[in-house]
Motif scaffolding. Sequence first.
Motif, PDB file in Angstrom:
ATOM      1  N   THR A  19       0.705  -1.158  -0.044  1.00 61.29           N
ATOM      2  CA  THR A  19      -0.075   0.042  -0.167  1.00 61.29           C
ATOM      3  C   THR A  19       1.007   1.152  -0.005  1.00 61.29           C
ATOM      4  O   THR A  19       0.242   2.356  -0.165  1.00 61.29           O
ATOM      5  N   GLY A  21       2.624   4.551  -0.862  1.00 63.05           N
ATOM      6  CA  GLY A  21       2.416   5.516  -1.900  1.00 63.05           C
ATOM      7  C   GLY A  21       1.022   5.512  -2.464  1.00 63.05           C
ATOM      8  O   GLY A  21       0.701   6.509  -3.006  1.00 63.05           O
ATOM      9  N   TRP A  22       0.081   4.967  -2.010  1.00 61.38           N
ATOM     10  CA  TRP A  22      -1.261   4.637  -2.279  1.00 61.38           C
ATOM     11  C   TRP A  22      -2.210   5.614  -1.318  1.00 61.38           C
ATOM     12  O   TRP A  22      -2.109   5.385  -0.126  1.00 61.38           O
ATOM     13  N   GLU A  23      -3.192   6.221  -1.928  1.00 62.92           N
ATOM     14  CA  GLU A  23      -3.936   7.045  -1.013  1.00 62.92           C
ATOM     15  C   GLU A  23      -5.451   6.562  -1.316  1.00 62.92           C
ATOM     16  O   GLU A  23      -5.929   6.430  -2.478  1.00 62.92           O
ATOM     17  N   CYS A  33      -8.564   3.948  -5.253  1.00 64.08           N
ATOM     18  CA  CYS A  33      -7.132   4.434  -4.681  1.00 64.08           C
ATOM     19  C   CYS A  33      -6.430   5.311  -5.647  1.00 64.08           C
ATOM     20  O   CYS A  33      -6.662   4.783  -6.925  1.00 64.08           O
ATOM     21  N   LYS A  35      -2.430   6.761  -6.771  1.00 65.24           N
ATOM     22  CA  LYS A  35      -1.015   6.800  -6.315  1.00 65.24           C
ATOM     23  C   LYS A  35      -0.533   7.937  -7.409  1.00 65.24           C
ATOM     24  O   LYS A  35      -0.366   7.842  -8.628  1.00 65.24           O
ATOM     25  N   PHE A  38       2.956   7.667  -9.633  1.00 66.80           N
ATOM     26  CA  PHE A  38       3.222   6.388 -10.407  1.00 66.80           C
ATOM     27  C   PHE A  38       4.261   6.514 -11.473  1.00 66.80           C
ATOM     28  O   PHE A  38       5.192   5.974 -11.684  1.00 66.80           O
ATOM     29  N   SER A 178      -0.373  10.306 -12.306  1.00 68.14           N
ATOM     30  CA  SER A 178      -0.937   9.724 -11.451  1.00 68.14           C
ATOM     31  C   SER A 178      -1.657   8.385 -11.818  1.00 68.14           C
ATOM     32  O   SER A 178      -2.163   8.229 -13.383  1.00 68.14           O
TER      33      SER A 178
END
Length: 213
Positions: A19, A21-23, A33, A35, A38, A178
Amino acid sequence: MTQPALFIEPPAAPAEPSTRGWEQISAPGALICIKRSFLGPVAATKLLRRLIDVVPWRQDKIKIFGKEHDLPRLQQWYGDPGQVYLWSGIEMRPLPWIPELLEVREAVQRATKRDFNSVLLNYYRDGNDTVSWHADDEPGLGLSPFIASLSVGAERDFLLRRTDDKTEKRNIKLTHGSLLVMGGETQGNWQHAIPRRKRVTEPRVNLTFREFE
């Protein structure tokens, strides 16, 4: 040794899904989600320029109240043989994968731990180009579609609204490089759109990777 076209670094060793770097976007009944980093700015810009130059973009038309209108964006469809995409009376037969898209697909598959056999490219030439409210819920995507959406170019608003309560909305800023993923029951419970933004003068290309059954 030949340099990768986009200089995307492969992982040092196989790893469990991470997970880092993922929001996660808070939206009831959805799994969304993003990132934001990326692709780095150099790789994202290189990909944007390359796709604008080499993709044979289509100007499709759509019928609204019996009249034909130009779709307010350009598009193209790539995928494995036989992955025909039908929507709103438009038939898109897949073009064979090009090296740039194969490399990006591999990177997206590593990041999401999912496989994809097709990708829809949308070219928003400026803020006047849009996509109206819809869900990516075509029957061939299965009961719980998993969509991975990579954005390069101008930042655009990505609007979401509940299908059963259109007053409940979210606005996600899709930044340069992103990667947004939508899974679970997202497509059944939420619609999404890219609205017109006259202040936006730069182009954007969006790549939505899909797995058709």
